[in-house]
Design an enzyme around this catalytic site. Structure first.
Site, PDB file in Angstrom:
ATOM      1  N   ALA A  69       5.414   2.010  -3.496  1.00  0.00           N
ATOM      2  CA  ALA A  69       5.335   0.698  -2.879  1.00  0.00           C
ATOM      3  C   ALA A  69       6.500   0.576  -1.904  1.00  0.00           C
ATOM      4  O   ALA A  69       7.528   1.236  -2.066  1.00  0.00           O
ATOM      5  CB  ALA A  69       5.409  -0.373  -3.953  1.00  0.00           C
ATOM      6  N   GLY A 113       4.061   3.812  -6.797  1.00  0.00           N
ATOM      7  CA  GLY A 113       2.729   3.283  -6.496  1.00  0.00           C
ATOM      8  C   GLY A 113       1.819   4.329  -5.865  1.00  0.00           C
ATOM      9  O   GLY A 113       0.582   4.234  -5.980  1.00  0.00           O
ATOM     10  N   GLU A 116       0.455   6.221  -8.723  1.00  0.00           N
ATOM     11  CA  GLU A 116      -0.488   5.327  -9.422  1.00  0.00           C
ATOM     12  C   GLU A 116      -1.797   5.209  -8.653  1.00  0.00           C
ATOM     13  O   GLU A 116      -2.881   5.171  -9.240  1.00  0.00           O
ATOM     14  CB  GLU A 116       0.173   3.957  -9.621  1.00  0.00           C
ATOM     15  N   GLU A 136      10.545   4.617 -10.467  1.00  0.00           N
ATOM     16  CA  GLU A 136      10.909   3.192 -10.391  1.00  0.00           C
ATOM     17  C   GLU A 136      12.186   2.865 -11.151  1.00  0.00           C
ATOM     18  O   GLU A 136      12.919   1.945 -10.797  1.00  0.00           O
ATOM     19  CB  GLU A 136       9.763   2.325 -10.942  1.00  0.00           C
TER      20      GLU A 136
END
Ligand code: DAK
Length: 262
Positions: A69, A113, A116, A136
């Protein structure tokens, strides 16, 4: 003029073709932001509804599938913002609604992300330079788009804990050994291999593919007894399709099937 956040192409020349979605923020190593995920979601829904599309491939570039992200965007968020906007849940998981097969073709970084997103696809074909991780923890957060749930189902608890708690990356050999990726190919052949897999999928019966995918997801997401019951009901229902009659007749008559997607 601003660059588009995703690029789309159509590949193949059969009755059903492959839609390719390229994540396109190369300067930020394809870091994912809200606008990009909205665009990707719209493209996915459009391709899922398009009868001429049989399979979807999501890819990045040779350096990054997606490095996570967008940290620059997230750095400004506070609790109330992510809670009230339903950050992630609202528009990052459209992929999960897609009934057609979706392949992740991953080269370079697939982190946070990005990892993911790749795991939300049906399977991952990886280039020999791919690197996966959930870093993260280094940012004072945890995976927030399913990483703590899908990664252990794919690679087991020990490796997930190792990756999530240390924030380290794993190379593609480790990712293949542990079951995260379905195959590893030379980086310069990644797209060719992913499109060839997609072309094979496009030739099959769409309803059978959608139901096969739903059954495998049931195994991934639920318990064994429920999964077997679900598979049995779906299996029975496929005897109501024209494609089952055609597929079996074609086999018995030693000819190629002509699936009519019904
Ligand atoms: N976001 C924004 N920019 C990024 C980025 C990212 N994730 N990753 C890389 N970039 C940018 C860099 O800032 C740099 O920009 P400039 O300095 O050139 O302007 C450019 O891309 C090139 O990066 P580097 O110079 O760092 O390139 P290197 O080859 O040296 O290193 C790297 C590559 C991938 C090792 C490094 O860039 C890196 O560590 N990137 C960060 C990886 C990361 O931590 N990813 C996880 C992000 S957190 C949530 C749900 C989900 C999430 C959060 C919340 N909720 C439900 C609330 C998900 C979170 C994440 O994904």
């Amino acid at each position: 003029m601003t660059e588009p956040l995703i690029l789309t192409e159509i590949h193949g020349d059969g009755a059903r073709r492959t839609a390719l979605i390229r994540i396109n923020r190369p300067k930020q190593l394809n870091a994912l932001n809200d606008a990009l995920m909205v665009e990707m979601g719209q493209a996915l829904i459009g391709f899922d509804r398009d009868d001429s599309i049989g399979c979807i491939v999501i890819t990045g570039n040779e350096k990054a599938f997606a490095a996570g992200a967008d940290i620059a965007a997230m750095a400004k968020y506070d609790y109330m913002h992510v809670h009230q906007t339903e950050y992630i849940t609202r528009n990052w998981e459209t992929l999960l609604q897609v009934r057609k097969p979706v392949i992740a073709a991953v080269a370079g970084f697939a982190l946070g992300g990005g990892c993911e997103l790749a795991m939300m696809c049906d399977f991952i074909i990886a280039a020999d330079n791919a690197k996966f991780g959930q870093p993260e923890i280094k940012l004072g957060i945890i995976p927030g788009a399913g990483g703590t749930q899908r990664l252990p189902r794919a690679v087991g608890k020990a490796k997930t804990m190792d990756l999530v708690l240390t924030g380290r990356m794993m190379d593609v050999q480790e990712a293949e050994r542990s079951g995260l990726v379905s195959r590893v190919v030379p980086a310069d052949k990644l797209l060719e291999e992913a499109l060839a897999a997609a072309a094979a999928i496009c030739a099959y019966s769409g309803p059978s593919l959608a139901l096969a995918k739903a059954c495998v997801n049931k195994a991934f997401e639920g318990g064994l007894r429920d999964g077997i019951d679900h598979e049995r009901r779906i299996f029975h229902s496929l005897f109501a399709t024209e494609d089952q009659k055609e597929g079996m007749d074609a086999f018995l008559n030693k000819r190629a099937p002509r699936f009519r997607q019904r």
